[in-house]
Design a protein around this motif. Structure first.
Motif, PDB file in Angstrom:
ATOM      1  N   PHE A  54       0.847  -1.191   0.000  1.00  0.00           N
ATOM      2  CA  PHE A  54       0.000   0.000   0.000  1.00  0.00           C
ATOM      3  C   PHE A  54       0.884   1.243   0.000  1.00  0.00           C
ATOM      4  CE2 PHE A  54      -2.582  -3.241   2.115  1.00  0.00           C
ATOM      5  CZ  PHE A  54      -3.715  -3.198   1.316  1.00  0.00           C
ATOM      6  N   ARG A  55       0.470   2.237  -0.755  1.00  0.00           N
ATOM      7  CA  ARG A  55       1.232   3.485  -0.778  1.00  0.00           C
ATOM      8  C   ARG A  55       0.884   4.292   0.474  1.00  0.00           C
ATOM      9  NH1 ARG A  55       0.715   6.291  -6.340  1.00  0.00           N
ATOM     10  NH2 ARG A  55       2.411   7.501  -5.419  1.00  0.00           N
ATOM     11  N   PRO A  56       1.842   5.015   1.028  1.00  0.00           N
ATOM     12  CA  PRO A  56       1.584   5.772   2.259  1.00  0.00           C
ATOM     13  C   PRO A  56       0.394   6.718   2.161  1.00  0.00           C
ATOM     14  CG  PRO A  56       3.933   5.624   1.892  1.00  0.00           C
ATOM     15  CD  PRO A  56       3.270   5.059   0.658  1.00  0.00           C
ATOM     16  N   TYR A  57       0.213   7.399   1.037  1.00  0.00           N
ATOM     17  CA  TYR A  57      -0.919   8.323   0.940  1.00  0.00           C
ATOM     18  C   TYR A  57      -2.245   7.564   0.964  1.00  0.00           C
ATOM     19  CZ  TYR A  57      -2.800   7.815  -3.810  1.00  0.00           C
ATOM     20  OH  TYR A  57      -3.437   7.361  -4.922  1.00  0.00           O
ATOM     21  N   GLN A  58      -2.265   6.338   0.399  1.00  0.00           N
ATOM     22  CA  GLN A  58      -3.484   5.530   0.437  1.00  0.00           C
ATOM     23  C   GLN A  58      -3.839   5.168   1.879  1.00  0.00           C
ATOM     24  OE1 GLN A  58      -1.969   2.380  -2.073  1.00  0.00           O
ATOM     25  NE2 GLN A  58      -3.214   3.053  -3.824  1.00  0.00           N
ATOM     26  N   LEU A  59      -2.830   4.867   2.671  1.00  0.00           N
ATOM     27  CA  LEU A  59      -3.069   4.519   4.072  1.00  0.00           C
ATOM     28  C   LEU A  59      -3.560   5.735   4.858  1.00  0.00           C
ATOM     29  CD1 LEU A  59       0.005   2.208   4.648  1.00  0.00           C
ATOM     30  CD2 LEU A  59      -2.390   1.513   4.429  1.00  0.00           C
ATOM     31  N   MET A  60      -3.006   6.909   4.563  1.00  0.00           N
ATOM     32  CA  MET A  60      -3.441   8.111   5.271  1.00  0.00           C
ATOM     33  C   MET A  60      -4.888   8.441   4.923  1.00  0.00           C
ATOM     34  SD  MET A  60      -1.845  11.886   5.768  1.00  0.00           S
ATOM     35  CE  MET A  60      -0.746  11.273   7.004  1.00  0.00           C
ATOM     36  N   VAL A  61      -5.217   8.424   3.638  1.00  0.00           N
ATOM     37  CA  VAL A  61      -6.593   8.712   3.222  1.00  0.00           C
ATOM     38  C   VAL A  61      -7.537   7.663   3.795  1.00  0.00           C
ATOM     39  CG1 VAL A  61      -8.153   8.918   1.233  1.00  0.00           C
ATOM     40  CG2 VAL A  61      -5.877   9.964   1.152  1.00  0.00           C
ATOM     41  N   SER A  62      -7.134   6.403   3.767  1.00  0.00           N
ATOM     42  CA  SER A  62      -7.957   5.332   4.332  1.00  0.00           C
ATOM     43  C   SER A  62      -8.194   5.550   5.819  1.00  0.00           C
ATOM     44  CB  SER A  62      -7.283   3.968   4.129  1.00  0.00           C
ATOM     45  OG  SER A  62      -7.136   3.678   2.772  1.00  0.00           O
ATOM     46  N   SER A  63      -7.159   5.916   6.540  1.00  0.00           N
ATOM     47  CA  SER A  63      -7.283   6.153   7.981  1.00  0.00           C
ATOM     48  C   SER A  63      -8.278   7.270   8.276  1.00  0.00           C
ATOM     49  CB  SER A  63      -5.925   6.516   8.590  1.00  0.00           C
ATOM     50  OG  SER A  63      -5.043   5.439   8.489  1.00  0.00           O
ATOM     51  N   ILE A  64      -8.194   8.340   7.525  1.00  0.00           N
ATOM     52  CA  ILE A  64      -9.096   9.476   7.736  1.00  0.00           C
ATOM     53  C   ILE A  64     -10.525   9.095   7.372  1.00  0.00           C
ATOM     54  CG2 ILE A  64      -9.660  11.796   6.887  1.00  0.00           C
ATOM     55  CD1 ILE A  64      -6.529  12.189   6.725  1.00  0.00           C
ATOM     56  N   HIS A 112     -16.802   7.673  -0.595  1.00  0.00           N
ATOM     57  CA  HIS A 112     -15.981   7.970  -1.772  1.00  0.00           C
ATOM     58  C   HIS A 112     -15.034   9.104  -1.381  1.00  0.00           C
ATOM     59  CE1 HIS A 112     -18.329   5.616  -4.718  1.00  0.00           C
ATOM     60  NE2 HIS A 112     -19.322   5.866  -3.874  1.00  0.00           N
ATOM     61  N   THR A 113     -13.786   8.980  -1.772  1.00  0.00           N
ATOM     62  CA  THR A 113     -12.821  10.025  -1.451  1.00  0.00           C
ATOM     63  C   THR A 113     -12.295  10.676  -2.723  1.00  0.00           C
ATOM     64  OG1 THR A 113     -10.942   8.499  -1.447  1.00  0.00           O
ATOM     65  CG2 THR A 113     -12.066   8.851   0.658  1.00  0.00           C
ATOM     66  N   LYS A 114     -12.046  11.963  -2.608  1.00  0.00           N
ATOM     67  CA  LYS A 114     -11.387  12.697  -3.685  1.00  0.00           C
ATOM     68  C   LYS A 114     -10.190  13.383  -3.040  1.00  0.00           C
ATOM     69  CE  LYS A 114     -11.994  16.153  -7.244  1.00  0.00           C
ATOM     70  NZ  LYS A 114     -12.846  17.218  -7.778  1.00  0.00           N
ATOM     71  N   ALA A 155       6.498  18.138  -2.783  1.00  0.00           N
ATOM     72  CA  ALA A 155       6.728  16.718  -2.492  1.00  0.00           C
ATOM     73  C   ALA A 155       5.461  15.881  -2.631  1.00  0.00           C
ATOM     74  CB  ALA A 155       7.334  16.542  -1.105  1.00  0.00           C
ATOM     75  N   ASN A 156       4.538  16.334  -3.480  1.00  0.00           N
ATOM     76  CA  ASN A 156       3.292  15.615  -3.736  1.00  0.00           C
ATOM     77  C   ASN A 156       2.443  15.456  -2.467  1.00  0.00           C
ATOM     78  OD1 ASN A 156       1.750  14.755  -5.850  1.00  0.00           O
ATOM     79  ND2 ASN A 156       2.563  12.687  -5.890  1.00  0.00           N
ATOM     80  N   ARG A 157       2.537  16.454  -1.596  1.00  0.00           N
ATOM     81  CA  ARG A 157       1.842  16.389  -0.312  1.00  0.00           C
ATOM     82  C   ARG A 157       0.327  16.417  -0.491  1.00  0.00           C
ATOM     83  NH1 ARG A 157       1.409  19.931   3.908  1.00  0.00           N
ATOM     84  NH2 ARG A 157      -0.452  21.055   3.396  1.00  0.00           N
ATOM     85  N   LEU A 158      -0.370  15.831   0.464  1.00  0.00           N
ATOM     86  CA  LEU A 158      -1.827  15.868   0.469  1.00  0.00           C
ATOM     87  C   LEU A 158      -2.281  17.262   0.873  1.00  0.00           C
ATOM     88  CD1 LEU A 158      -2.598  12.513   2.286  1.00  0.00           C
ATOM     89  CD2 LEU A 158      -3.083  13.037  -0.085  1.00  0.00           C
ATOM     90  N   GLU A 159      -3.116  17.870   0.061  1.00  0.00           N
ATOM     91  CA  GLU A 159      -3.636  19.207   0.352  1.00  0.00           C
ATOM     92  C   GLU A 159      -5.085  19.134   0.822  1.00  0.00           C
ATOM     93  OE1 GLU A 159      -2.170  22.408  -0.243  1.00  0.00           O
ATOM     94  OE2 GLU A 159      -0.236  21.450  -0.613  1.00  0.00           O
ATOM     95  N   LYS A 160      -5.893  18.333   0.105  1.00  0.00           N
ATOM     96  CA  LYS A 160      -7.323  18.257   0.395  1.00  0.00           C
ATOM     97  C   LYS A 160      -7.819  16.824   0.279  1.00  0.00           C
ATOM     98  CE  LYS A 160      -8.322  22.810  -1.564  1.00  0.00           C
ATOM     99  NZ  LYS A 160      -9.118  23.549  -2.562  1.00  0.00           N
ATOM    100  N   ILE A 161      -8.736  16.469   1.164  1.00  0.00           N
ATOM    101  CA  ILE A 161      -9.425  15.185   1.078  1.00  0.00           C
ATOM    102  C   ILE A 161     -10.912  15.481   1.224  1.00  0.00           C
ATOM    103  CG2 ILE A 161      -9.797  12.913   2.110  1.00  0.00           C
ATOM    104  CD1 ILE A 161      -6.934  13.135   3.260  1.00  0.00           C
ATOM    105  N   HIS A 162     -11.684  15.062   0.240  1.00  0.00           N
ATOM    106  CA  HIS A 162     -13.129  15.206   0.345  1.00  0.00           C
ATOM    107  C   HIS A 162     -13.736  13.828   0.571  1.00  0.00           C
ATOM    108  CE1 HIS A 162     -17.101  16.862  -0.082  1.00  0.00           C
ATOM    109  NE2 HIS A 162     -17.394  15.840  -0.876  1.00  0.00           N
ATOM    110  N   LEU A 163     -14.561  13.730   1.587  1.00  0.00           N
ATOM    111  CA  LEU A 163     -15.252  12.485   1.910  1.00  0.00           C
ATOM    112  C   LEU A 163     -16.717  12.646   1.520  1.00  0.00           C
ATOM    113  CD1 LEU A 163     -13.895  12.039   5.550  1.00  0.00           C
ATOM    114  CD2 LEU A 163     -12.920  11.111   3.448  1.00  0.00           C
ATOM    115  N   HIS A 164     -17.197  11.774   0.672  1.00  0.00           N
ATOM    116  CA  HIS A 164     -18.616  11.792   0.294  1.00  0.00           C
ATOM    117  C   HIS A 164     -19.242  10.486   0.777  1.00  0.00           C
ATOM    118  CE1 HIS A 164     -22.257  12.784  -1.818  1.00  0.00           C
ATOM    119  NE2 HIS A 164     -22.245  11.563  -2.351  1.00  0.00           N
ATOM    120  N   TYR A 165     -20.165  10.631   1.724  1.00  0.00           N
ATOM    121  CA  TYR A 165     -20.839   9.478   2.306  1.00  0.00           C
ATOM    122  C   TYR A 165     -22.111   9.180   1.530  1.00  0.00           C
ATOM    123  CZ  TYR A 165     -17.976  10.640   6.365  1.00  0.00           C
ATOM    124  OH  TYR A 165     -16.936  10.934   7.194  1.00  0.00           O
TER     125      TYR A 165
END
Length: 127
Positions: free
Chosen positions: A29-39, A64-66, A74-84
């Motif tokens: 698993f890629r680290p960003y996938q794990l972070m988004v999954s955790s959130i 659903h996440t965007k 460094a390709n950092r995560l800026e925004k995560i949208h969660l749609h339930y």
């Protein structure tokens, strides 16, 4: 937790099983996938518990996440949208909105990134 180096990434032996982590999806698993999954999953789990405490029936929930990343930093995560997408019976929108606000305040993962990653949410109710 302890992570051991392996070809292409790292491995952690956890109570549920092995967790393979790598910047290359061929090895884990890629680290960003794990972070988004955790959130997403933390927030969804807290939301589910709150809705249950309100005695609202949730039959199913999809999240659903965007994700927006910044390639210049460094390709950092800026925004995560969660749609339930919440399936249930007699779910008043107002109660779901209130539950989402409580979930946001009580999800440890969202609170951990609140000043560095913008987390937004939306929802739809299906029967």
């Amino acid at each position: 937790m302890e992570f051991k180096m392996k070809d292409g990434g790292f491995l952690a032996d956890l109570p549920y099983g092995e967790l393979h982590v790598s910047g290359d999806e061929q090895f884990g698993f890629r680290p960003y996938q794990l972070m988004v999954s955790s959130i997403a999953v933390c927030s969804g789990g807290v939301l589910r518990k709150i809705l249950q405490k309100k005695r609202l029936t949730v039959k199913d929930m999809h999240i659903h996440t965007k994700v927006e990343r910044n390639e210049q930093e460094a390709n950092r995560l800026e925004k995560i949208h969660l749609h339930y997408i919440i399936k249930g019976e007699n779910l008043p929108e107002k109660h779901v909105e209130q539950a989402m606000e409580l979930a946001r305040k009580n999800c440890p993962m969202v609170q951990s990134v609140i000043n560095s990653i913008e987390v937004t949410e939306s929802f739809e109710i299906v029967e």
